[in-house]
Design an enzyme around this catalytic site. Sequence first.
Site, PDB file in Angstrom:
ATOM      1  CD  GLU A 119     -49.669 -68.534  21.069  1.00  0.00           C
ATOM      2  OE1 GLU A 119     -49.517 -67.986  22.170  1.00  0.00           O
ATOM      3  OE2 GLU A 119     -48.918 -69.435  20.649  1.00  0.00           O
TER       4      GLU A 119
ATOM      5  CG  HIS B 106     -70.814 -85.335  37.663  1.00  0.00           C
ATOM      6  ND1 HIS B 106     -72.021 -85.736  38.194  1.00  0.00           N
ATOM      7  CD2 HIS B 106     -70.341 -86.401  36.959  1.00  0.00           C
ATOM      8  CE1 HIS B 106     -72.263 -86.995  37.848  1.00  0.00           C
ATOM      9  NE2 HIS B 106     -71.256 -87.414  37.101  1.00  0.00           N
TER      10      HIS B 106
ATOM     11  CE  LYS C   9     -43.848 -62.672  25.268  1.00  0.00           C
ATOM     12  NZ  LYS C   9     -43.030 -63.256  24.185  1.00  0.00           N
TER      13      LYS C   9
END
Length: 560
Positions: free
Chosen positions: A361, A392, A517
């Site tokens: 960000e 793994h 948004k």
Amino acid sequence: MASSTALICDTEAWKDLKGHVEDIKKTHLRDLMSDANRCQSMMMEFDGLLLDYSRQRATVETMDKLLNLAKASQLTEKISRMFNGEHINSTENRSVLHVALRAPKDAVIKADGMNVVPEVWNVLDKIKEFSDKIRSGSWVGATGKPLKDVIAIGIGGSFLGPLFVHTALQTDPEALESAKGRQLRFLANIDPVDVARNISGLNPETTLVVVVSKTFTTAETMLNARTLREWITAALGASAVAKHMVAVSTNLALVEKFGIDPNNAFAFWDWVGGRYSVCSAVGVLPLSLQYGFSMVEKFLKGASSIDQHFQSTPFEKNIPVLLGLLSVWNVSFLGYPARAILPYSQALEKFAPHIQQVSMESNGKGVSIDGLPLPFETGEIDFGEPGTNGQHSFYQLIHQGRVIPCDFIGIVKSQQPVYLKGEVVSNHDELMSNFFAQPDALAYGKTPEQLQKENVSENLIPHKTFSGNRPSLSLLLPELTAYNVGQLLAIYEHRVAVQGFVWGINSFDQWGVELGKVLATQVRKQLHSSRTQGTAPEGFNYSTTTLLKRYLETSSEPQM
């Protein structure tokens, strides 16, 4: 200091490094690691921490050139401007002073000419007093029962940072003892499943809800806050809200309108960015409720120790600066777009997700601080898992696929040591054996000639060959106490800032989250209209219209 419209890539220091890349391409870490003097020069110690960056694809000459780049980017001045409270977040006209959140009481750190440290400590003292009341049982809920369970509602930086610290402290013996009989949960997602999971097994009578929203208007947070207010009200009545909900906010009018006593609102400031807010009331309040303020104060002191190191240490010995410069080298010069954060500690399982936000960000920008398009890439794709789980999972790609620089983080002393009789080593030694082995495996690899000497069949040799020459660094912490957790946080916060300062971008705004948004608001209006009036989706492209129709036709949401 006025900002310069020149891009860092136009400087001689940048061009010098670009030319130097060709020299580095001719080297292999097998050879670089054989130079003991080089390796020794690439180890730094501070306050019990040991940084080893000798497995970076860099020479002593590379480091000199990177330090020249730091000078060309005016890094010293930019760090000073941050600590002096200048408005380095230029697009929002704000200071960037998360360092003030953990400064000693007698420190002087100014924003707009005012020392903010006394104000910070007023809030910290208020948190200490309140958390002591809750933990001692002198503050009780609506039915007279102590509040032993806490749900903190927040999203982004209001959740990822505090969750990282909480998870890191959960198994520290001292923290474990101080949290006995208490629970702390974090509610972030507006997905109702997250609500269901958070309240599962909890009794409203013994639950305190902390609502974290600076403006008290954050859509996701406030919807979750209203949902939990309904949960409390349904069980205990509307008058119980003031006893069972508190706020971290500066909008006292909306806090009161919501039903929370403004006296139980804990402030933070415009000069605190969300992803840098874990040391504010955003993190300190829920963590103090769980572990006690004295434990959280140790965390703040750890972060402050790195702040002082960052501000005062010459760059060639400055851990956040060195890490930041190496990241710039890996991203902008060697062309590695990602970074793996690999803590060999299960207690640090939430560290990579937090740094993912802090880093991506902050530095995921495409223009300079002056608004000029950048002709080079900034930011990294950050991801990670604790070792040995990651081995793994995705280490296959790191060893034999794309080159991804790795941060290995190890702890000398386990929080919960186990030694089984008859085992060759303790459980922690087994873990750390992998911590020490993996960086060498990445650096050295394995050649076809070595495999032939081991009598590996010819058809398998290409599959078992490891190219090596894959960069990593190792950070070794003496233990994982609250103090060390604070240090680790601050190292990465400042590392990210260094990268942004060198690239010449604004690491402290986040305009990239806004567009989605706005579009979500349009969709929300459509969903409301479709649910209440049966109107068909309109005004969207073919793809979105088709998806919306499918959702509305097949979803089981109740009609409003």
